[in-house]
Design a protein around this motif. Structure first.
Motif, PDB file in Angstrom:
ATOM      1  N   LEU A  33      30.061  55.328  46.644  1.00  0.00           N
ATOM      2  CA  LEU A  33      30.553  54.638  45.316  1.00  0.00           C
ATOM      3  C   LEU A  33      31.438  53.725  46.205  1.00  0.00           C
ATOM      4  CD1 LEU A  33      31.703  57.412  42.985  1.00  0.00           C
ATOM      5  CD2 LEU A  33      29.692  55.811  42.671  1.00  0.00           C
ATOM      6  N   ASP A  34      31.504  52.332  45.443  1.00  0.00           N
ATOM      7  CA  ASP A  34      32.510  51.457  45.768  1.00  0.00           C
ATOM      8  C   ASP A  34      33.933  51.642  45.884  1.00  0.00           C
ATOM      9  OD1 ASP A  34      30.259  49.745  45.582  1.00  0.00           O
ATOM     10  OD2 ASP A  34      30.566  49.054  43.565  1.00  0.00           O
ATOM     11  N   HIS A  35      34.749  51.074  46.916  1.00  0.00           N
ATOM     12  CA  HIS A  35      36.091  51.202  46.909  1.00  0.00           C
ATOM     13  C   HIS A  35      36.702  50.496  45.763  1.00  0.00           C
ATOM     14  CE1 HIS A  35      34.866  53.178  50.578  1.00  0.00           C
ATOM     15  NE2 HIS A  35      34.850  52.040  51.248  1.00  0.00           N
ATOM     16  N   ALA A  36      37.747  51.292  45.244  1.00  0.00           N
ATOM     17  CA  ALA A  36      38.472  50.567  44.314  1.00  0.00           C
ATOM     18  C   ALA A  36      39.952  49.901  44.585  1.00  0.00           C
ATOM     19  CB  ALA A  36      39.011  51.718  43.316  1.00  0.00           C
ATOM     20  N   TRP A  37      40.101  48.555  44.511  1.00  0.00           N
ATOM     21  CA  TRP A  37      41.329  47.927  44.673  1.00  0.00           C
ATOM     22  C   TRP A  37      42.090  47.555  43.700  1.00  0.00           C
ATOM     23  CZ3 TRP A  37      43.285  47.493  49.611  1.00  0.00           C
ATOM     24  CH2 TRP A  37      42.174  47.324  50.578  1.00  0.00           C
ATOM     25  N   PHE A  38      43.578  47.390  43.858  1.00  0.00           N
ATOM     26  CA  PHE A  38      44.293  46.727  43.010  1.00  0.00           C
ATOM     27  C   PHE A  38      45.554  46.311  43.595  1.00  0.00           C
ATOM     28  CE2 PHE A  38      47.441  46.499  39.316  1.00  0.00           C
ATOM     29  CZ  PHE A  38      46.711  45.567  38.290  1.00  0.00           C
ATOM     30  N   ILE A  39      45.937  44.997  43.239  1.00  0.00           N
ATOM     31  CA  ILE A  39      47.171  44.641  43.705  1.00  0.00           C
ATOM     32  C   ILE A  39      48.021  44.119  42.366  1.00  0.00           C
ATOM     33  CG2 ILE A  39      46.406  43.621  45.927  1.00  0.00           C
ATOM     34  CD1 ILE A  39      46.431  40.680  44.792  1.00  0.00           C
ATOM     35  N   ALA A  40      49.357  44.047  42.570  1.00  0.00           N
ATOM     36  CA  ALA A  40      49.975  43.922  41.411  1.00  0.00           C
ATOM     37  C   ALA A  40      51.608  43.345  41.914  1.00  0.00           C
ATOM     38  CB  ALA A  40      50.067  45.051  40.320  1.00  0.00           C
ATOM     39  N   PHE A  41      52.385  42.736  41.172  1.00  0.00           N
ATOM     40  CA  PHE A  41      53.808  42.638  41.310  1.00  0.00           C
ATOM     41  C   PHE A  41      54.385  42.455  39.952  1.00  0.00           C
ATOM     42  CE2 PHE A  41      52.114  38.339  41.181  1.00  0.00           C
ATOM     43  CZ  PHE A  41      52.868  37.644  40.595  1.00  0.00           C
ATOM     44  N   ALA A  42      55.862  42.788  40.056  1.00  0.00           N
ATOM     45  CA  ALA A  42      56.762  42.805  38.819  1.00  0.00           C
ATOM     46  C   ALA A  42      58.118  42.712  39.179  1.00  0.00           C
ATOM     47  CB  ALA A  42      56.103  43.901  37.962  1.00  0.00           C
ATOM     48  N   LEU A  57      57.244  39.477  36.427  1.00  0.00           N
ATOM     49  CA  LEU A  57      56.450  38.239  36.682  1.00  0.00           C
ATOM     50  C   LEU A  57      57.520  37.289  37.185  1.00  0.00           C
ATOM     51  CD1 LEU A  57      54.032  36.461  36.692  1.00  0.00           C
ATOM     52  CD2 LEU A  57      54.928  35.986  34.291  1.00  0.00           C
ATOM     53  N   ASP A  58      58.610  36.812  36.595  1.00  0.00           N
ATOM     54  CA  ASP A  58      59.417  35.954  36.997  1.00  0.00           C
ATOM     55  C   ASP A  58      60.791  36.034  37.892  1.00  0.00           C
ATOM     56  OD1 ASP A  58      58.344  34.316  35.241  1.00  0.00           O
ATOM     57  OD2 ASP A  58      59.551  34.889  33.520  1.00  0.00           O
ATOM     58  N   ASN A  59      60.928  37.287  38.273  1.00  0.00           N
ATOM     59  CA  ASN A  59      61.811  37.893  39.297  1.00  0.00           C
ATOM     60  C   ASN A  59      61.055  39.039  40.177  1.00  0.00           C
ATOM     61  OD1 ASN A  59      64.082  38.008  41.066  1.00  0.00           O
ATOM     62  ND2 ASN A  59      65.369  39.102  39.453  1.00  0.00           N
ATOM     63  N   PRO A  60      59.999  38.837  40.735  1.00  0.00           N
ATOM     64  CA  PRO A  60      59.521  40.193  41.407  1.00  0.00           C
ATOM     65  C   PRO A  60      60.436  40.877  42.228  1.00  0.00           C
ATOM     66  CG  PRO A  60      58.670  38.015  42.359  1.00  0.00           C
ATOM     67  CD  PRO A  60      59.601  37.713  41.341  1.00  0.00           C
ATOM     68  N   LYS A  61      60.584  42.222  42.061  1.00  0.00           N
ATOM     69  CA  LYS A  61      61.278  43.093  42.909  1.00  0.00           C
ATOM     70  C   LYS A  61      60.292  43.979  43.552  1.00  0.00           C
ATOM     71  CE  LYS A  61      65.097  42.117  40.855  1.00  0.00           C
ATOM     72  NZ  LYS A  61      66.280  41.481  41.465  1.00  0.00           N
ATOM     73  N   ILE A  62      58.990  44.031  43.414  1.00  0.00           N
ATOM     74  CA  ILE A  62      57.911  44.807  44.383  1.00  0.00           C
ATOM     75  C   ILE A  62      56.570  44.272  43.950  1.00  0.00           C
ATOM     76  CG2 ILE A  62      57.721  46.403  41.808  1.00  0.00           C
ATOM     77  CD1 ILE A  62      57.183  48.751  43.835  1.00  0.00           C
ATOM     78  N   ALA A  63      55.954  44.173  44.979  1.00  0.00           N
ATOM     79  CA  ALA A  63      54.558  44.121  45.166  1.00  0.00           C
ATOM     80  C   ALA A  63      53.679  45.375  45.659  1.00  0.00           C
ATOM     81  CB  ALA A  63      54.137  42.904  46.015  1.00  0.00           C
ATOM     82  N   VAL A  64      52.714  45.573  44.979  1.00  0.00           N
ATOM     83  CA  VAL A  64      51.992  46.958  45.389  1.00  0.00           C
ATOM     84  C   VAL A  64      50.500  46.509  45.906  1.00  0.00           C
ATOM     85  CG1 VAL A  64      51.408  48.980  44.637  1.00  0.00           C
ATOM     86  CG2 VAL A  64      53.284  47.968  43.888  1.00  0.00           C
ATOM     87  N   THR A  65      49.834  47.255  46.543  1.00  0.00           N
ATOM     88  CA  THR A  65      48.519  47.312  46.958  1.00  0.00           C
ATOM     89  C   THR A  65      48.039  48.466  46.895  1.00  0.00           C
ATOM     90  OG1 THR A  65      48.665  45.330  48.255  1.00  0.00           O
ATOM     91  CG2 THR A  65      46.639  46.807  48.771  1.00  0.00           C
ATOM     92  N   VAL A  66      46.916  49.287  46.154  1.00  0.00           N
ATOM     93  CA  VAL A  66      46.516  50.302  46.132  1.00  0.00           C
ATOM     94  C   VAL A  66      44.951  50.373  46.315  1.00  0.00           C
ATOM     95  CG1 VAL A  66      46.220  52.351  44.676  1.00  0.00           C
ATOM     96  CG2 VAL A  66      48.385  50.997  44.278  1.00  0.00           C
ATOM     97  N   LEU A  67      44.525  51.217  47.084  1.00  0.00           N
ATOM     98  CA  LEU A  67      43.131  51.379  47.498  1.00  0.00           C
ATOM     99  C   LEU A  67      42.870  52.872  47.440  1.00  0.00           C
ATOM    100  CD1 LEU A  67      40.425  50.614  48.977  1.00  0.00           C
ATOM    101  CD2 LEU A  67      41.368  51.258  50.943  1.00  0.00           C
TER     102      LEU A  67
END
Length: 647
Positions: A537-546, A548-558
């Motif tokens: 099965l394929d590997h599942a990625w997701f990146i995010a930050f929050a 939006l206007d004053n980001p405190k955290i950025a996340v990468t999940v695999l």
């Protein structure tokens, strides 16, 4: 003649007289005064006992001590003083097989018969008390109180903190010049390895007077000559212990291998770093647990492999923003221009399509990012050009290591014209190789920590920060806090184009493929990715930050072999962001560490219907679009973690 005879007689008398004096003195020392001199000689032996310094602690951003020290009782033997006839008796006292004990003593004797060798450690107080009562019968046996690590009970942090091990024989000769001995442990992985010089402290020494039987007589020089040990420096981490615990629980709950990296966009500080599967550091603490070690090396998922920095995967569609940024900056397309996505793209004799052939109709660049149109980016790659794609990828730090303070980091692969020329030969490759690269597939390879730094750079309006775990350290000798410098660079990107990309990523969460990451009252921006895997099965990625206007955290999940990133990786990112930004339920690390880890991860139920995946599905196999290779799980630095060498 008479003169010669008289001279010879005189010499004889002198020689006899000298020897007579010497014999008389010897008789006096050995017979008449033996008690006094014997008493002096019995206290004239000085033994130096090394005192191991407590290692520096590790402290999280909120002041939680996540790695500390606790007592470790060890028994050591000086081979030259130990009576081998006492081996069986000694073995019974410490609950060891006599042959195993004898072999350890022989090993120490081969190294240095006058140096104390550790024969057992991690002894409980009952054995220590029993042995103490019988030390008078065991010359050369020493009980020492050392240190071992004490971990916060609610998290593992196995790849993050790392562990120590005895120094391998082949490295001991070199390290002995730095004051290490065969009994010392050295940081072997994680922060323990990277910051060994800071954490180890300085050994102390205690000098004792002993008689010829090795019995303690008294302190040498009343202890005035003793050298106190100096504790190692404390490390102050960016890590949030509660967030780290939550990330471990969430990835473990999937039952799959994977990685999570959370980063502070304002400075590059790592807030959480998790590689799954992980393992309990207690297995290596004090003395290695043989059963635990066998369970680790026998696990086909390779728990010792740090997927956050050592695993290289195609990033899939989350790399589309690199191509979009290149097109915006170079002006190769009008982002507002509509493009008709009929669901498939033909190049030469090959045809490629969106997931399940879904036609998305008339879309602009923003809509193509939100709905993850493959067809749009196939065309965009040919218009923007391979050289620009490579240049902007390099600008975001792909194709080179980030410099994170973790051992064994890999640089990944960022293809270029020069790369293809070297691999396939000049003029031996075609533009067909670029089709897969347009959507983050093909020979492109990235690590989770690279993608975390990339996400943070988009979030903070174009500043790339070197990812790092340690903010600084407390110098034990001076008590002074020392901040560690880290690299950063401003990317030559326009604020307008960066804002455009962030708005598109916000749309992904509101109405696109990443709706499962949506959080009420917290504007989250993100992007899903599906990395094709020829072995399952394929590997599942997701990146995010929050936010939006004053980001405190950025996340990468695999999550490996999990299919679509929006359905399993996005909910993990959602819970991490919710915890860190809103602080709904601060997790308190347990005071002690007992037994197997119990997970209490938040529910991963979707907030909305599962969107369709966006991975490309070629209708025919094509030599012009090579499939991505599986991640190479062999250590680049040749360490013993993956080849079965026991620590």
């Amino acid at each position: 003649m008479d003169t010669i005879q008289r001279g010879a007689s005189l010499v004889t008398y002198v020689v006899v007289a000298v020897f007579s004096v010497l014999l008389a003195r010897l008789f006096y020392l050995q017979v008449l005064n033996f008690q006094e001199l014997g008493s002096i000689s019995s206290t004239n032996s000085i033994r130096r006992i090394w005192i191991q310094a407590p290692r520096g602690r590790m402290i999280d951003r909120n002041g939680v001590i996540v790695v500390d020290n606790q007592p470790l009782y060890s028994v050591r033997v000086i081979p030259s003083e130990f009576r081998k006839s006492k081996t069986a008796f000694f073995a019974r006292l410490v609950n060891m097989p006599a042959e195993e004990l004898a072999e350890k003593i022989r090993k120490g004797e081969r190294f240095n018969r006058f140096s104390a060798a550790t024969v057992t450690k991690n002894l409980n107080p009952v054995i220590i008390a029993r042995l103490s009562e019988n030390l008078w019968q065991l010359p050369g046996v020493i009980i020492e109180a050392d240190n071992k690590r004490k971990y916060t009970g609610s998290l593992y942090g196995s790849h993050l903190f790392g562990y120590q091990r005895l120094i391998p024989k082949e490295e001991l000769e070199k390290l002995s010049e730095e004051g290490y001995t065969q009994e010392d442990k050295i940081g072997f992985s994680g922060l323990e390895k990277i910051y060994e010089e800071r954490l180890k402290g300085q050994k102390g020494a205690r000098f004792e007077m002993v008689d010829p039987l090795g019995k303690f007589v008294g302190k040498y020089d009343d202890g005035n000559s003793d050298i106190p040990a100096i504790r190692g420096d404390d490390l102050y981490l960016h890590i949030d212990a509660g967030l780290q615990q939550l990330a471990e629980e969430l990835i473990r709950k999937t039952g799959k291998s994977g990685a999570v990296v959370a980063i502070d966009p304002s400075n590059g500080g790592i807030l959480a770093l998790v590689s799954a599967p992980d393992y309990d550091l207690e297995i290596f603490n004090g003395s290695t647990d043989p059963d635990g070690w066998r369970s680790i090396i026998g696990n086909p998922q390779k728990p010792l492999f740090n997927r956050t920095v050592q695993a290289v995967y195609p990033p899939g569609s989350i790399y589309k923003m690199v191509l979009a940024m290149a097109a915006l900056e170079e002006g190769t397309v009008d982002p507002d221009a509509k493009f008709l996505d009929r669901g498939s793209f033909t190049f030469g004799k090959r045809r490629f399509q969106n997931h399940a052939g879904h036609a998305l109709g008339a879309i602009d660049m923003k809509k193509a990012i939100i709905q993850s149109s493959n067809v749009y980016f196939f065309n965009l790659m040919l218009k923007t050009g391979f050289a620009n794609w490579t240049d902007y990828g390099r600008m975001f730090g792909f194709g080179e290591d980030t410099g994170i303070d973790m051992p064994g980091e890999r640089s990944g692969i960022l293809p270029s014209a020069e790369y293809f020329n070297r691999r396939y030969g000049r003029d031996k490759w075609t533009k067909g190789y670029l089709i897969s690269l347009a959507i983050g597939q093909g020979e492109l390879g990235t690590t989770p920590v690279q993608l975390a730094a990339y996400t943070a750079a988009i979030a903070n309006n174009g500043t790339w920060h070197q990812p790092h775990l340690v903010k600084g350290y407390r110098d034990t000798a001076s008590g002074r806090y020392v901040s560690l410098p880290h690299r950063k660079r401003s990317l030559p990107l326009s604020e307008k184009n960066l804002a455009y990309i962030r708005e598109a990523m916000r749309g992904v969460v509101l109405e696109g493929t990443g709706t499962m990451a949506n959080i009420e009252n917290i504007p989250v921006a993100g992007k899903t990715g599906t990395a094709q895997n020829p072995h399952g099965l394929d590997h599942a990625w997701f990146i995010a930050f929050a936010p939006l206007d004053n980001p405190k955290i950025a996340v990468t999940v695999l999550v490996e072999n999990a299919g679509f990133g929006g359905s399993i990786s996005a909910p993990i990112a959602r819970e991490l962001i919710r915890y860190y930004v809103r602080g709904d339920k601060k997790l308190k690390p347990a005071p002690e560490r007992f037994g197997p880890k119990k997970t209490s991860a938040p529910s991963l139920k979707p907030d909305s219907l599962q969107p369709a995946a966006e991975s490309p599905v070629p209708l025919e196999a094509s030599p012009e679009t090579p499939s991505a290779s599986p991640p190479d799980e062999n250590r680049e630095n040749g360490g013993g973690e993956e080849n079965g060498n026991e620590p």
